[in-house]
Design a protein around this motif. Structure first.
Motif, PDB file in Angstrom:
ATOM      1  N   LEU A 124     -41.287  -5.470  30.550  1.00 29.22           N
ATOM      2  CA  LEU A 124     -40.801  -6.279  29.442  1.00 29.22           C
ATOM      3  C   LEU A 124     -41.815  -7.377  29.155  1.00 29.22           C
ATOM      4  O   LEU A 124     -42.676  -7.662  29.988  1.00 29.22           O
ATOM      5  N   GLY A 125     -41.709  -7.973  27.990  1.00 28.52           N
ATOM      6  CA  GLY A 125     -42.462  -9.184  27.697  1.00 28.52           C
ATOM      7  C   GLY A 125     -41.552 -10.387  27.860  1.00 28.52           C
ATOM      8  O   GLY A 125     -40.342 -10.296  27.671  1.00 28.52           O
ATOM      9  N   ARG A 126     -42.148 -11.516  28.208  1.00 28.24           N
ATOM     10  CA  ARG A 126     -41.405 -12.776  28.309  1.00 28.24           C
ATOM     11  C   ARG A 126     -42.117 -13.821  27.455  1.00 28.24           C
ATOM     12  O   ARG A 126     -43.353 -13.934  27.492  1.00 28.24           O
ATOM     13  N   ILE A 127     -41.337 -14.566  26.703  1.00 23.91           N
ATOM     14  CA  ILE A 127     -41.869 -15.601  25.819  1.00 23.91           C
ATOM     15  C   ILE A 127     -41.331 -16.949  26.278  1.00 23.91           C
ATOM     16  O   ILE A 127     -40.115 -17.127  26.414  1.00 23.91           O
ATOM     17  N   ASP A 128     -42.233 -17.883  26.525  1.00 23.29           N
ATOM     18  CA  ASP A 128     -41.858 -19.246  26.874  1.00 23.29           C
ATOM     19  C   ASP A 128     -42.289 -20.153  25.728  1.00 23.29           C
ATOM     20  O   ASP A 128     -43.478 -20.231  25.395  1.00 23.29           O
ATOM     21  N   ALA A 129     -41.302 -20.824  25.129  1.00 24.29           N
ATOM     22  CA  ALA A 129     -41.556 -21.677  23.971  1.00 24.29           C
ATOM     23  C   ALA A 129     -41.771 -23.120  24.402  1.00 24.29           C
ATOM     24  O   ALA A 129     -41.465 -23.510  25.533  1.00 24.29           O
ATOM     25  N   GLU A 130     -42.270 -23.906  23.461  1.00 25.23           N
ATOM     26  CA  GLU A 130     -42.553 -25.319  23.744  1.00 25.23           C
ATOM     27  C   GLU A 130     -41.293 -26.121  24.058  1.00 25.23           C
ATOM     28  O   GLU A 130     -41.362 -27.144  24.730  1.00 25.23           O
ATOM     29  N   ASP A 131     -40.130 -25.650  23.573  1.00 23.45           N
ATOM     30  CA  ASP A 131     -38.890 -26.387  23.822  1.00 23.45           C
ATOM     31  C   ASP A 131     -38.268 -26.065  25.174  1.00 23.45           C
ATOM     32  O   ASP A 131     -37.163 -26.524  25.491  1.00 23.45           O
ATOM     33  N   GLY A 132     -38.970 -25.258  25.992  1.00 26.75           N
ATOM     34  CA  GLY A 132     -38.486 -24.943  27.326  1.00 26.75           C
ATOM     35  C   GLY A 132     -37.632 -23.702  27.409  1.00 26.75           C
ATOM     36  O   GLY A 132     -37.235 -23.289  28.510  1.00 26.75           O
ATOM     37  N   THR A 133     -37.334 -23.065  26.279  1.00 30.60           N
ATOM     38  CA  THR A 133     -36.527 -21.841  26.303  1.00 30.60           C
ATOM     39  C   THR A 133     -37.400 -20.625  26.601  1.00 30.60           C
ATOM     40  O   THR A 133     -38.594 -20.612  26.300  1.00 30.60           O
ATOM     41  N   SER A 134     -36.777 -19.598  27.188  1.00 27.99           N
ATOM     42  CA  SER A 134     -37.466 -18.354  27.521  1.00 27.99           C
ATOM     43  C   SER A 134     -36.655 -17.175  27.003  1.00 27.99           C
ATOM     44  O   SER A 134     -35.428 -17.197  27.048  1.00 27.99           O
ATOM     45  N   ARG A 135     -37.354 -16.164  26.522  1.00 30.66           N
ATOM     46  CA  ARG A 135     -36.691 -14.951  26.039  1.00 30.66           C
ATOM     47  C   ARG A 135     -37.510 -13.748  26.479  1.00 30.66           C
ATOM     48  O   ARG A 135     -38.743 -13.792  26.528  1.00 30.66           O
ATOM     49  N   TYR A 136     -36.814 -12.658  26.772  1.00 30.02           N
ATOM     50  CA  TYR A 136     -37.464 -11.381  27.035  1.00 30.02           C
ATOM     51  C   TYR A 136     -37.485 -10.550  25.756  1.00 30.02           C
ATOM     52  O   TYR A 136     -36.616 -10.683  24.893  1.00 30.02           O
ATOM     53  N   PHE A 137     -38.490  -9.674  25.637  1.00 33.55           N
ATOM     54  CA  PHE A 137     -38.507  -8.734  24.524  1.00 33.55           C
ATOM     55  C   PHE A 137     -38.997  -7.378  25.014  1.00 33.55           C
ATOM     56  O   PHE A 137     -39.697  -7.270  26.021  1.00 33.55           O
ATOM     57  N   GLY A 138     -38.611  -6.349  24.279  1.00 39.82           N
ATOM     58  CA  GLY A 138     -38.939  -4.992  24.697  1.00 39.82           C
ATOM     59  C   GLY A 138     -40.062  -4.354  23.932  1.00 39.82           C
ATOM     60  O   GLY A 138     -40.789  -3.524  24.471  1.00 39.82           O
TER      61      GLY A 138
END
Length: 298
Positions: A124-138
């Motif tokens: 999977l991919g993981r995205i870490d944003a500047e606001d501290g949130t994280s999301r996975y993507f396929g």
């Protein structure tokens, strides 16, 4: 002990198409002797809460009923859990179902795949944003011209459906400009140049079969990063059809690299992944190796 799968759906999506697909698939799964539970949240946040509770409780599979957006939601609950993802395609793009060979437009055949229970372990991919949130993507993270089009389409109340996206694309073509990207790769290489768009692929396609990252491999621990250089609007219009064949990478304006991590920066540009809004750039993107089990045809 009977196997148990949970169907996760949004009955309001697709004009009820997902709900009908879920009913047909559930009937077929029960024919296979599988216990089926249905959950549907009142909102995306509620659906995610239900998915996480389901995964924590332990089931044989969580089946996303819908398109890539519903799969994206399910991934937030499934990443690293050991519970496999089943797919019942009932969306418009269905890029992840297409990637893994899951039958599209045939709920019974998709249910047969789930019943057979053959699991592939994928990245999977993981995205870490500047606001501290994280999301996975396929599938694919996209930023640039295509995300500007989606931004505009999301602001439009009319027309409905695909026509709204097409109208937004025409408007953005009129405003086409080079975008000042800065991309930092895992080896420290910095790519700083004007681009039309950048796409980070764990899998090959987005947007309903556009092979933006045709060489991507969801098991190799690396992203394929496709960068499309700035070009005049008429040339861009001629260029876009080649993306459906994956031959765009042969153009001189297109540069592809592979990296396990990267930082993407470009002022005022949004990042979308699996077709869903993630965050404004900059974002940090990293591979989560072998983080997901996917039920696929044997």
């Amino acid at each position: 002990m009977n196997r148990q799968v949970v169907l996760l759906s949004n009955p309001a999506a697709g004009g009820g198409h997902a709900e009908r697909a879920a009913a047909r698939a559930a009937a077929r799964l029960r024919e296979h002797g599988i216990e089926v539970l249905n959950i549907a949240g009142a909102s995306p946040a509620d659906a995610l809460r239900l998915a996480r509770e389901t995964v924590a409780r332990g089931v044989d599979a969580l089946v996303a009923v819908g398109g890539d957006g519903m799969i994206h939601l399910a991934l937030q609950a499934l990443a690293g859990s050991g519970v496999p993802l089943g797919m019942l395609p009932a969306g418009t793009g269905n890029d992840q179902a297409r990637e893994y060979g899951v039958p599209i437009g045939d709920p019974e055949s998709a249910a047969d795949v789930i019943a057979a229970g053959h699991v592939a372990t994928v990245d999977l991919g993981r995205i870490d944003a500047e606001d501290g949130t994280s999301r996975y993507f396929g599938s694919v993270l996209a930023a640039g011209f295509d995300s500007l089009v989606t931004d505009r389409a999301n602001r439009m109340a009319w027309p409905r459906g695909r026509s709204r996206y097409n109208l937004a694309m025409v408007a953005e073509l009129a405003n086409l400009r080079p975008l000042p990207f800065r991309i930092t790769l895992d080896d420290g290489t910095v790519i700083e140049r004007p681009l039309t768009l950048a796409a980070v692929g764990n899998t090959r396609s987005y947007g309903g079969g556009m092979l933006i990252c045709p060489g991507a491999d969801h098991t190799d621990g690396l992203f394929d990063v496709t960068m499309v250089g700035a070009m005049p609007r008429l040339k861009l219009v001629r260029f876009f059809p080649t993306v459906f064949k994956g031959t765009h990478v042969e153009h001189g304006e297109v540069h592809t690299v592979r990296s396990a991590t990267l930082r993407i920066e470009c002022p005022g540009i949004s990042a979308y992944a699996d077709g869903e809004f993630i965050a404004r750039l900059p974002v940090e993107v990293s591979i989560a190796p072998r983080a997901l089990g996917v039920i696929v045809p044997a």
